[in-house]
Design a protein around this motif. Structure first.
Motif, PDB file in Angstrom:
ATOM      1  N   UNK B 402      18.680  13.562   6.852  1.00  0.00           N
ATOM      2  CA  UNK B 402      18.547  12.713   5.670  1.00  0.00           C
ATOM      3  C   UNK B 402      19.331  11.434   5.882  1.00  0.00           C
ATOM      4  N   UNK B 403      19.112  10.486   4.987  1.00  0.00           N
ATOM      5  CA  UNK B 403      19.925   9.285   5.047  1.00  0.00           C
ATOM      6  C   UNK B 403      20.884   9.232   3.866  1.00  0.00           C
ATOM      7  N   UNK B 404      21.181  10.399   3.310  1.00  0.00           N
ATOM      8  CA  UNK B 404      22.141  10.448   2.214  1.00  0.00           C
ATOM      9  C   UNK B 404      23.472   9.902   2.709  1.00  0.00           C
ATOM     10  N   UNK B 405      24.142   9.177   1.836  1.00  0.00           N
ATOM     11  CA  UNK B 405      25.413   8.629   2.288  1.00  0.00           C
ATOM     12  C   UNK B 405      26.478   9.704   2.360  1.00  0.00           C
ATOM     13  N   UNK B 406      26.230  10.842   1.685  1.00  0.00           N
ATOM     14  CA  UNK B 406      27.228  11.909   1.693  1.00  0.00           C
ATOM     15  C   UNK B 406      27.110  12.785   2.929  1.00  0.00           C
ATOM     16  N   UNK B 407      26.173  12.481   3.827  1.00  0.00           N
ATOM     17  CA  UNK B 407      25.937  13.438   4.911  1.00  0.00           C
ATOM     18  C   UNK B 407      27.115  13.540   5.869  1.00  0.00           C
ATOM     19  N   UNK B 408      27.876  12.447   6.017  1.00  0.00           N
ATOM     20  CA  UNK B 408      29.055  12.527   6.891  1.00  0.00           C
ATOM     21  C   UNK B 408      30.108  13.428   6.262  1.00  0.00           C
ATOM     22  N   UNK B 409      30.234  13.327   4.938  1.00  0.00           N
ATOM     23  CA  UNK B 409      31.181  14.181   4.212  1.00  0.00           C
ATOM     24  C   UNK B 409      30.782  15.649   4.370  1.00  0.00           C
ATOM     25  N   UNK B 410      29.488  15.903   4.238  1.00  0.00           N
ATOM     26  CA  UNK B 410      28.985  17.273   4.402  1.00  0.00           C
ATOM     27  C   UNK B 410      29.359  17.798   5.786  1.00  0.00           C
ATOM     28  N   UNK B 411      29.183  16.961   6.786  1.00  0.00           N
ATOM     29  CA  UNK B 411      29.485  17.369   8.162  1.00  0.00           C
ATOM     30  C   UNK B 411      30.972  17.691   8.306  1.00  0.00           C
ATOM     31  N   UNK B 412      31.809  16.841   7.708  1.00  0.00           N
ATOM     32  CA  UNK B 412      33.251  17.054   7.831  1.00  0.00           C
ATOM     33  C   UNK B 412      33.685  18.321   7.101  1.00  0.00           C
ATOM     34  N   UNK B 413      33.131  18.524   5.902  1.00  0.00           N
ATOM     35  CA  UNK B 413      33.507  19.715   5.139  1.00  0.00           C
ATOM     36  C   UNK B 413      33.095  20.983   5.879  1.00  0.00           C
ATOM     37  N   UNK B 414      31.957  20.916   6.554  1.00  0.00           N
ATOM     38  CA  UNK B 414      31.513  22.092   7.297  1.00  0.00           C
ATOM     39  C   UNK B 414      32.462  22.387   8.452  1.00  0.00           C
ATOM     40  N   UNK B 415      33.179  21.372   8.930  1.00  0.00           N
ATOM     41  CA  UNK B 415      34.137  21.567  10.016  1.00  0.00           C
ATOM     42  C   UNK B 415      35.485  22.084   9.520  1.00  0.00           C
ATOM     43  N   UNK B 416      35.709  21.936   8.207  1.00  0.00           N
ATOM     44  CA  UNK B 416      37.033  22.214   7.652  1.00  0.00           C
ATOM     45  C   UNK B 416      37.569  23.615   7.970  1.00  0.00           C
ATOM     46  N   UNK B 417      36.760  24.669   7.810  1.00  0.00           N
ATOM     47  CA  UNK B 417      37.302  26.005   8.073  1.00  0.00           C
ATOM     48  C   UNK B 417      37.786  26.166   9.509  1.00  0.00           C
ATOM     49  N   UNK B 418      37.406  25.227  10.358  1.00  0.00           N
ATOM     50  CA  UNK B 418      37.820  25.281  11.739  1.00  0.00           C
ATOM     51  C   UNK B 418      39.317  25.032  11.869  1.00  0.00           C
ATOM     52  N   UNK B 419      39.869  24.217  10.964  1.00  0.00           N
ATOM     53  CA  UNK B 419      41.278  23.859  11.059  1.00  0.00           C
ATOM     54  C   UNK B 419      42.149  24.779  10.217  1.00  0.00           C
ATOM     55  N   UNK B 589      33.624  14.298  16.598  1.00  0.00           N
ATOM     56  CA  UNK B 589      33.382  13.025  17.268  1.00  0.00           C
ATOM     57  C   UNK B 589      32.798  13.239  18.655  1.00  0.00           C
ATOM     58  N   UNK B 590      32.954  14.454  19.193  1.00  0.00           N
ATOM     59  CA  UNK B 590      32.516  14.644  20.563  1.00  0.00           C
ATOM     60  C   UNK B 590      31.037  14.998  20.653  1.00  0.00           C
ATOM     61  N   UNK B 591      30.408  15.300  19.529  1.00  0.00           N
ATOM     62  CA  UNK B 591      28.978  15.576  19.642  1.00  0.00           C
ATOM     63  C   UNK B 591      28.231  14.963  18.468  1.00  0.00           C
ATOM     64  N   UNK B 592      27.265  15.677  17.967  1.00  0.00           N
ATOM     65  CA  UNK B 592      26.316  15.160  16.962  1.00  0.00           C
ATOM     66  C   UNK B 592      25.927  13.732  17.316  1.00  0.00           C
TER      67      UNK B 592
END
Lengths: 364, 593
Positions: B402-419, B589-592
């Motif tokens: 999608x071109x939603x502006x929130x898509x980067x936020x979605x990506x980051x939140x999905x990474x959150x449990x990793x930390x 930052x290393x992929x997608x």
């Protein structure tokens, strides 16, 4: 059949708001092949995608037949799958996990163009026959050549008999020879089926061969709409003249206005030229004159007595098969010319260059 | 053309379902994190009123300052020391030299994470325990020592040793990328300038990949301090070597000798104490990565890395790799296998061989908890695998398509449990379970399989979305658009076009998720009750209860099942190397894109 009114679309980039399309208007009549032509980034693809519904414009109206599919800043916005248009994509977008038959049958099996099962085979066969792919039904899509994929994409777009066909640079991934064949074939097919089509291309030759009318786009705006001949012979501005074919453009000022002979005089950097002037022309007015390379007459060194003839030196002569493409320096200015292959020209040669009065065209 | 590709994406109106699913999952994650913070200010259970800062003041307690935090630091730094000592030579040998059998070795490194850490820790205890350790006994016997030389239990350095060996592949794959991407021209320039092969390695290559190495070390540190299972087996459970992760665990599940009461708020504080440095480390790691990109050495461009000719030394290199694999896999697993075949653990001898029997396996099902445990395990593993696949597909679709502006936020939140350590999420879920049992008695949460599934789902989401992101990015957007134009709605397109096209990635992801959910013990144990016992938890409790032989038989069975599933992964991807690299930590930052 298609009406596009005051279409606007902006994009947001790192550099802020960029207008991709601003204020595009046109109408396409039933059965007409309408070409959107322009360099990359001119907004032609955005316009096409807005008609398909793949892009949501910021403003404007789009009508397909009697139905308004987009208006009021998106308050009316018919979704893509209900617009009933056929579309051929630049990448062909043939689904690689399906066979040729399954690709073409897809619109008839899933979604709004569904038909009874018993009809599917007949309709698919008919569409594949139209594009000459009836013997490839069971072939998996990845085993098709580029040209074959192109034909399947066309069959898939036609199989549900859409009112309107949209084509986004469909031939740009084919090699030159195949492209030339497909142009003629696609035009013949569309005329036979009497399809209304909007076709996007950056290839001027494709536009001239294929279309009934061309809209030349530049920087988000339409700069001229007309028949291929109109666009080529009577460009309305330097952008159009420069984009379609090769054009010699010279700044000029009007130095004598015709009485009743319609023959005026303009002074240009290469010298004074006799040409037709519109009745509105006034002495001293600044204009641009345009003439095509193939209209320029190049003769041996002796100066003839005819009008608009200058002496020049051949700077470059490239043999391209059917003719020579030359650059000739006239009074220090470079003029593009074409010389028949029967005539021998060599760099450094002194020649006489005649620009016939009828070939000269005035741009505002 | 690049610009165009980005601009022309499907529009907002077509993405309602995936967006809803993504935010459903992500808002759960956010809510749980907020809940952990909230818990630290509540006197006891959140069902009871009140506000207190006592939990935060308890950080200053002497126990925390003199025992828990020093232990945690020793474990963390010790782990990265051990792991780096193995991983640095390994990654250079396997990526930049002409070592024989390189690809097989890399594959072995890649499948290491599927072997459960707690099982390896059990193996190490049997090797180096102060009383029964077989390696200990063997060394003492050979050297004629009076006492046993090593003691791995109740010793933070022992914990660091085992965790270092287990986490080595993590650093290995983090460094492998930069090492392979190093522009050979830089090294060739050094050779031309008269550097020898070896001084090129130390003066040119190492300094250039240092940011990558540094990032890998930070990353491993934060993983190490959040692991519960290995410290618990090696001394935290007995209360002798408490670390932060075990403090959380035993604050909520008293059972250890130290904490006799529930201390929910304190557990929240410990969770925050781990999560904050982890987030800091993640940030640092991302910055190091960004800076290394500025060196312009590590580009996406495919250089063919220069391979050093090791000559006769290559057999020494092979010996080193084999040595590591012996320590990391072969020794601990063989001792478990041996223990599972013995009535009582003892050194191999003629007498011992005569006692070999499969008795521990025959009666295995009953001590594990019978058929319900198998049913529970299969239910959890299959459901988690399906849930993770579903949500990661929806989230990645939003991010990539999608071109939603929130898509980067979605990506980051999905990474959150990793930390954030899985234990912290398990804690929040357990607290929700307690709340639900008070406020919403009709909603079973505490002690159910569902609560474990949710914990596993959150824990696996970061990796899964990485894999899905790259899978979806490979499907040209025009393939979806042409289906839209052909009259299909989104759901049909996903079912008929997108899913079949990403099927290989999907199968791969589902099996990996199943394996990792199957071998997970910390969260499952934390959330366990009488009716939701899993296979891994049962092994743990058998071990805890002192039935070493039966626990070993269970562990060997588990490794066997994992091995079979792993074989399916290898079959589905045609090699583990690529898969291993996606399962090991890769950050946004290393992929997608």
């Amino acid at each position: 059949m298609i009406q596009v009114k005051h279409l606007r679309k902006d994009y947001f980039t790192e550099r802020g708001r960029v207008a991709a399309v601003h204020g595009v208007d046109f109408e396409v009549a039933e059965g007409e092949i309408f070409m959107l032509l322009g360099p990359s980034g001119c907004g032609k693809t955005t316009t096409l995608r807005s008609i398909a519904g793949l892009e949501t414009p910021d403003a404007g109206e789009i009508w397909l037949g009697e139905q308004v599919v987009f208006a009021d800043h998106g308050k009316t916005n018919v979704p893509v799958y209900q617009r009933g248009v056929g579309m051929v994509f630049q990448s062909y977008a043939i689904w690689p996990h399906l066979t040729v038959f399954e690709n073409v049958a897809y619109p008839l099996v899933y979604g709004v163009f569904k038909v009874p099962k018993s009809e599917v085979r007949d309709r698919v066969d008919k569409a594949l026959r139209l594009v000459g792919m009836e013997h490839f039904e069971d072939r998996p899509a990845p085993l098709l050549s580029g040209g074959q994929q192109q034909r399947v994409a066309l069959a898939r777009a036609l199989v549900y008999e859409p009112k309107v066909l949209l084509l986004d640079e469909p031939l740009s991934n084919l090699d030159a020879k195949l492209r030339a064949e497909m142009r003629v074939e696609i035009r013949a097919l569309m005329k036979r089926l009497n399809i209304t089509a909007v076709y996007v291309t950056h290839d001027q030759e494709e536009a001239l061969v294929l279309s009934d009318r061309i809209a030349v786009m530049h920087a988000g705006e339409i700069r001229q709409i007309g028949s291929p001949r109109d666009i080529y012979v009577r460009p309305e501005n330097d952008v159009v003249a420069g984009f379609i074919g090769t054009a010699n453009l010279l700044r000029a000022s009007i130095s004598a206005v015709p009485g009743n002979t319609q023959e005026g005089l303009v002074s240009t950097p290469i010298g004074d030229l006799v040409c037709s002037l519109p009745p509105s022309a006034a002495v001293g007015q600044l204009v641009t004159i345009m003439f095509r390379p193939e209209d320029v007459l190049v003769r041996g060194s002796q100066l003839s007595q005819s009008q608009n003839t200058f002496s020049g030196i051949v700077e470059q002569a490239v043999f391209v098969g059917s003719r020579f493409q030359c650059v000739i320096s006239v009074n220090g200015l470079k003029i593009d010319c074409e010389v028949p292959k029967s005539q021998v020209v060599e760099p450094g040669q002194n020649v006489a260059v005649e620009i016939p009065r009828r070939a000269i065209h005035l741009l505002p | 053309m690049q610009v165009r590709d980005k601009q022309h994406r499907p529009t907002l109106s077509t993405a309602a379902l995936p967006v809803a699913c993504s935010w459903f999952a992500l808002s759960g994650i956010i809510a749980l994190l907020a809940f952990i913070l909230y818990m630290t200010f509540v006197p006891s259970l959140p069902t009871e009123p009140g506000f207190t800062l006592n939990h935060w003041k308890s950080i200053l307690s002497s126990r925390l300052l003199t025992q828990v935090i020093p232990n945690t630091a020793i474990v963390g730094f010790g782990t990265i020391l051990v792991a780096a000592l193995f991983a640095l030579p390994l990654s250079w040998l396997l990526n930049r030299t002409d070592l024989p059998f390189r690809n097989s070795f890399i594959t072995m490194m890649g499948i290491m994470p599927v072997i459960p850490g707690f099982i390896l820790a059990m193996g190490w205890i049997m090797l180096l325990d102060e009383r029964i350790g077989l390696l200990n006994l063997a060394v003492a016997h050979l050297l004629g020592l009076e006492s046993l030389p090593f003691n791995i239990k109740n010793n933070p350095f022992g914990i660091a040793w085992v965790m270092g060996v287990v986490l080595t592949p993590g650093i290995f794959f983090l460094i492998a990328g930069p090492l392979r991407a190093l522009d050979p021209a830089l090294e060739e320039a050094a050779s031309v300038a008269g550097f020898s092969q070896w001084s090129t390695v130390f003066r040119i290559s190492l300094p250039l990949v240092w940011p990558g190495i540094f990032g890998g070390l930070i990353y491993t540190f934060m993983t190490a301090v959040s692991i519960f299972e290995i410290p618990a087996l090696l001394g935290a459970a007995s209360g002798k070597v408490p670390v932060l992760a075990s403090e959380i665990f035993y604050a909520v599940r008293p059972g250890g000798p130290t904490a006799a009461t529930f201390a929910y708020g304190a557990a929240g504080v410990y969770g925050v104490l781990i999560a904050v440095p982890s987030l800091g480390a993640l940030y640092l790691y991302l910055r190091t990565l960004a800076r290394s990109e500025r060196y312009q050495v590590i580009k996406g461009k495919a250089y063919r890395p220069r391979e050093m000719n090791l000559g006769a030394l290559k057999w020494l290199g092979v010996a080193f790799v084999v040595f590591y694999l012996m320590l990391a896999v072969v020794l601990p697993l063989s001792v478990l296998l041996w223990a599972s075949l013995m009535p009582v653990l003892q050194l191999p001898s003629l007498e011992a061989f005569s006692k070999l029997s499969l008795r521990n396996y025959y009666g295995l099902l009953a001590p594990l908890g019978g058929f319900p445990v198998i049913r529970n395990t299969v239910t959890v593993v299959v459901s988690v695998s399906l849930l993770v696949s579903f949500f990661s597909f929806m989230i990645s679709w939003v991010v990539v398509r999608t071109q939603l502006r929130s898509r980067k936020l979605v990506d980051m939140l999905a990474m959150l449990p990793h930390a954030i350590p899985g234990l912290a999420f398990a804690f929040a879920l357990a607290m929700l379970g307690v709340l639900a049992s008070v406020w919403l008695p009709w909603l079973p949460l505490s002690g159910t399989l569902g609560i474990i599934m949710v914990a596993h789902l959150i824990n696996r989401l970061p990796f899964a979305t990485r894999i899905m992101n790259s899978a979806l990015a490979q499907v040209h957007w025009e393939l979806e658009e042409s289906a839209q134009v052909c009259g299909s709605k989104n759901l049909t397109i996903m079912r008929k076009i997108v899913l079949p096209l990403v099927k290989p990635s999907f199968i791969y992801l589902a099996i990996w998720t199943a394996i990792l959910s199957f071998q997970e013990v910390t969260m499952a144990l934390f959330l366990s009750g009488p009716h939701n016992q899993l296979f891994s938890v049962a092994i743990w409790e058998l071990w805890d209860g002192g039935s070493l032989g039966v626990a070993s038989a269970g562990a060997v069975t588990m490794v066997g099942v994992i091995g079979t599933l792993m074989f399916m992964v290898l079959r589905s991807t045609g090699g583990a190397v690529s898969g291993a690299q996606t399962v090991w930590p890769r950050l946004p930052s290393s992929d997608t894109r």
